[in-house]
Design a protein around this motif. Structure first.
Motif, PDB file in Angstrom:
ATOM      1  N   LEU A   5       1.247  -1.085  -0.070  1.00 26.63           N
ATOM      2  CA  LEU A   5       0.109   0.459   0.094  1.00 26.63           C
ATOM      3  C   LEU A   5       0.752   1.557   0.171  1.00 26.63           C
ATOM      4  N   GLU A   6       1.537   1.136   1.039  1.00 24.61           N
ATOM      5  CA  GLU A   6       2.902   2.263   0.537  1.00 24.61           C
ATOM      6  C   GLU A   6       3.173   2.666  -0.665  1.00 24.61           C
ATOM      7  N   ARG A   7       3.395   1.409  -1.529  1.00 21.49           N
ATOM      8  CA  ARG A   7       4.267   1.771  -2.604  1.00 21.49           C
ATOM      9  C   ARG A   7       3.117   1.634  -3.519  1.00 21.49           C
ATOM     10  N   ARG A   8       1.739   2.400  -3.272  1.00 23.76           N
ATOM     11  CA  ARG A   8       0.746   2.963  -4.211  1.00 23.76           C
ATOM     12  C   ARG A   8       0.144   1.459  -4.899  1.00 23.76           C
ATOM     13  N   TRP A   9       0.142   0.467  -4.213  1.00 25.20           N
ATOM     14  CA  TRP A   9      -0.568  -0.611  -4.802  1.00 25.20           C
ATOM     15  C   TRP A   9      -2.028  -0.390  -4.783  1.00 25.20           C
ATOM     16  N   THR A  10      -2.842  -1.138  -6.306  1.00 27.92           N
ATOM     17  CA  THR A  10      -3.971  -0.563  -5.917  1.00 27.92           C
ATOM     18  C   THR A  10      -4.860  -2.476  -5.496  1.00 27.92           C
ATOM     19  N   ILE A  11      -5.835  -1.989  -4.320  1.00 32.14           N
ATOM     20  CA  ILE A  11      -6.243  -3.117  -4.351  1.00 32.14           C
ATOM     21  C   ILE A  11      -6.264  -4.556  -4.975  1.00 32.14           C
ATOM     22  N   SER A  12      -6.829  -4.097  -6.059  1.00 37.54           N
ATOM     23  CA  SER A  12      -6.753  -5.480  -7.288  1.00 37.54           C
ATOM     24  C   SER A  12      -5.621  -5.960  -7.175  1.00 37.54           C
ATOM     25  N   ALA A  13      -4.438  -4.937  -7.118  1.00 39.28           N
ATOM     26  CA  ALA A  13      -2.844  -5.943  -7.898  1.00 39.28           C
ATOM     27  C   ALA A  13      -2.562  -6.339  -6.194  1.00 39.28           C
ATOM     28  N   ILE A  14      -3.362  -6.003  -5.040  1.00 38.05           N
ATOM     29  CA  ILE A  14      -2.574  -6.775  -3.923  1.00 38.05           C
ATOM     30  C   ILE A  14      -3.198  -7.611  -4.055  1.00 38.05           C
ATOM     31  N   VAL A  15      -4.890  -8.199  -3.880  1.00 35.39           N
ATOM     32  CA  VAL A  15      -5.902  -9.482  -4.361  1.00 35.39           C
ATOM     33  C   VAL A  15      -4.533 -10.341  -5.121  1.00 35.39           C
ATOM     34  N   ARG A  16      -4.606 -10.005  -6.578  1.00 34.04           N
ATOM     35  CA  ARG A  16      -3.922 -10.929  -7.192  1.00 34.04           C
ATOM     36  C   ARG A  16      -2.268 -11.238  -6.410  1.00 34.04           C
ATOM     37  N   ARG A  17      -1.885 -10.429  -5.917  1.00 36.27           N
ATOM     38  CA  ARG A  17      -0.725 -11.029  -5.210  1.00 36.27           C
ATOM     39  C   ARG A  17      -0.494 -11.540  -4.140  1.00 36.27           C
ATOM     40  N   LEU A  18      -1.175 -11.079  -2.816  1.00 34.25           N
ATOM     41  CA  LEU A  18      -1.284 -11.750  -2.171  1.00 34.25           C
ATOM     42  C   LEU A  18      -1.954 -12.945  -2.065  1.00 34.25           C
ATOM     43  N   ASN A  19      -3.810 -12.818  -3.119  1.00 32.69           N
ATOM     44  CA  ASN A  19      -4.484 -14.216  -3.091  1.00 32.69           C
ATOM     45  C   ASN A  19      -5.182 -13.971  -1.367  1.00 32.69           C
ATOM     46  N   LEU A  20      -6.253 -12.507  -1.733  1.00 32.15           N
ATOM     47  CA  LEU A  20      -7.096 -12.452  -0.553  1.00 32.15           C
ATOM     48  C   LEU A  20      -8.181 -11.712  -1.194  1.00 32.15           C
ATOM     49  N   ASP A  21      -9.289 -12.096  -0.764  1.00 31.13           N
ATOM     50  CA  ASP A  21     -10.317 -11.290  -0.674  1.00 31.13           C
ATOM     51  C   ASP A  21     -10.084  -9.948  -0.609  1.00 31.13           C
ATOM     52  N   ARG A  22     -10.858  -9.275  -1.849  1.00 33.29           N
ATOM     53  CA  ARG A  22     -10.854  -7.628  -1.495  1.00 33.29           C
ATOM     54  C   ARG A  22     -11.629  -6.689  -0.119  1.00 33.29           C
ATOM     55  N   LYS A  23     -12.117  -7.688   0.260  1.00 32.33           N
ATOM     56  CA  LYS A  23     -13.147  -7.285   2.179  1.00 32.33           C
ATOM     57  C   LYS A  23     -11.500  -7.389   2.617  1.00 32.33           C
ATOM     58  N   THR A  24     -11.181  -8.150   2.370  1.00 34.01           N
ATOM     59  CA  THR A  24      -9.838  -8.739   3.339  1.00 34.01           C
ATOM     60  C   THR A  24      -9.031  -7.170   3.448  1.00 34.01           C
ATOM     61  N   VAL A  25      -8.442  -6.812   2.636  1.00 34.92           N
ATOM     62  CA  VAL A  25      -7.659  -6.117   1.900  1.00 34.92           C
ATOM     63  C   VAL A  25      -8.165  -4.770   2.565  1.00 34.92           C
ATOM     64  N   ARG A  26      -9.479  -4.494   2.351  1.00 35.32           N
ATOM     65  CA  ARG A  26      -9.278  -3.495   2.852  1.00 35.32           C
ATOM     66  C   ARG A  26      -9.853  -2.889   4.113  1.00 35.32           C
ATOM     67  N   ARG A  27     -10.425  -4.406   5.042  1.00 33.64           N
ATOM     68  CA  ARG A  27     -10.224  -4.122   6.389  1.00 33.64           C
ATOM     69  C   ARG A  27      -8.783  -4.101   7.153  1.00 33.64           C
ATOM     70  N   PHE A  28      -7.950  -5.076   6.543  1.00 31.53           N
ATOM     71  CA  PHE A  28      -6.369  -4.295   6.845  1.00 31.53           C
ATOM     72  C   PHE A  28      -5.447  -3.268   6.520  1.00 31.53           C
ATOM     73  N   ARG A  29      -6.931  -2.932   5.736  1.00 28.33           N
ATOM     74  CA  ARG A  29      -6.020  -1.135   5.664  1.00 28.33           C
ATOM     75  C   ARG A  29      -6.790  -0.378   5.887  1.00 28.33           C
ATOM     76  N   ASP A  30      -8.223   0.051   6.095  1.00 29.97           N
ATOM     77  CA  ASP A  30      -8.226   0.537   7.512  1.00 29.97           C
ATOM     78  C   ASP A  30      -8.833   0.251   8.586  1.00 29.97           C
ATOM     79  N   THR A  31      -7.617  -0.784   9.462  1.00 33.34           N
ATOM     80  CA  THR A  31      -7.632  -0.678  10.704  1.00 33.34           C
ATOM     81  C   THR A  31      -6.582  -0.767  11.045  1.00 33.34           C
TER      82      THR A  31
END
Length: 237
Positions: A5-31
């Protein structure tokens, strides 16, 4: 994930890279990270008890809440629980306070219960026999249907056609409607059913040959000519 996220990756790119759900990525980002770690530590002990929660809820309801944590701990430990006594007491306290919902036991499908009834007793596992006994004690209709089904299955397995009429009369008296309808259906062709339960011959071989012919027929229907169907039937082993 935070480094991405610090490297300004998008949520879609992080999902593909880490094989996570979009909701999980958003929760980790906002919490906040400390809050995530604290919530994970709180949930971890309860995960050990998840397979036993249905048994605890059933015992809690049976005793109307008047059951000790130590007794529950000993009971579920005998069934395979590997957690601590404190986790059981904490869950029991939450049940009494109404801050957690009781977990209902897994109810098998009617098809599965039917398979338990129709199988010989020696073919059932210990847990299956125990579950079937629980349903028999809970529902008198299942008890009656189970007894009659096993009686008719015994007639088929051991060719006791001379007892068929007696069993039909039993099924017509004080039984669930499906069993009564089944008994009346047998009466419509009583002689043929009795012969099938008595004599060693049957139409099974003929039905097998008919099925052998119809299977390739269905496979090539609308796709090939009758000549190919004839070749397939003749060359089929």
């Amino acid at each position: 994930m935070h480094r991405l996220l610090e490297r300004r990756w998008t949520i879609s790119a992080i999902v593909r890279r880490l094989n996570l759900d979009r909701k999980t990525v958003r929760r980790f980002r906002d919490t906040d990270l400390d809050e995530l770690l604290a919530s994970a530590c709180e949930r971890r002990p309860n995960g050990v008890m998840d397979p036993s929660k249905a048994n605890v809820s059933a015992r809690f309801a049976e005793a109307q809440g008047q059951v000790s944590g130590t007794r529950l701990f000993l009971e579920i430990r005998a069934r395979g629980y590997r957690g601590s006594r404190q986790v059981v007491r904490k869950h029991l306290t939450a049940l009494r306070a109404g801050t957690t919902e009781p977990v209902r036991a897994d109810i098998p499908s009617p098809r599965k219960i039917t398979s338990w009834i129709m199988r010989p007793r020696e073919a059932l596992t210990e847990s299956q026999e125990e579950r079937l006994l629980q349903f028999r004690l809970t529902c008198p209709g299942i008890t009656r249907a189970c007894d009659l089904a096993r009686v008719f299955a015994d007639l088929v397995r051991h060719r006791r056609g001379h007892l068929l009429l007696k069993r039909i009369r039993q099924a017509e008296q004080d039984t669930p409607k499906p069993m009564t309808g089944f008994a009346r259906f047998l009466r419509q062709d009583l002689d043929a059913v009795t012969a099938g339960l008595t004599l060693p011959w049957s139409s099974g071989a003929v039905e097998g040959h008919v099925n052998r012919v119809r299977t390739p027929d269905r496979a090539v229907y609308g796709r090939a000519s009758s000549g190919l169907l004839q070749v397939r039937i003749i060359t089929q082993p």
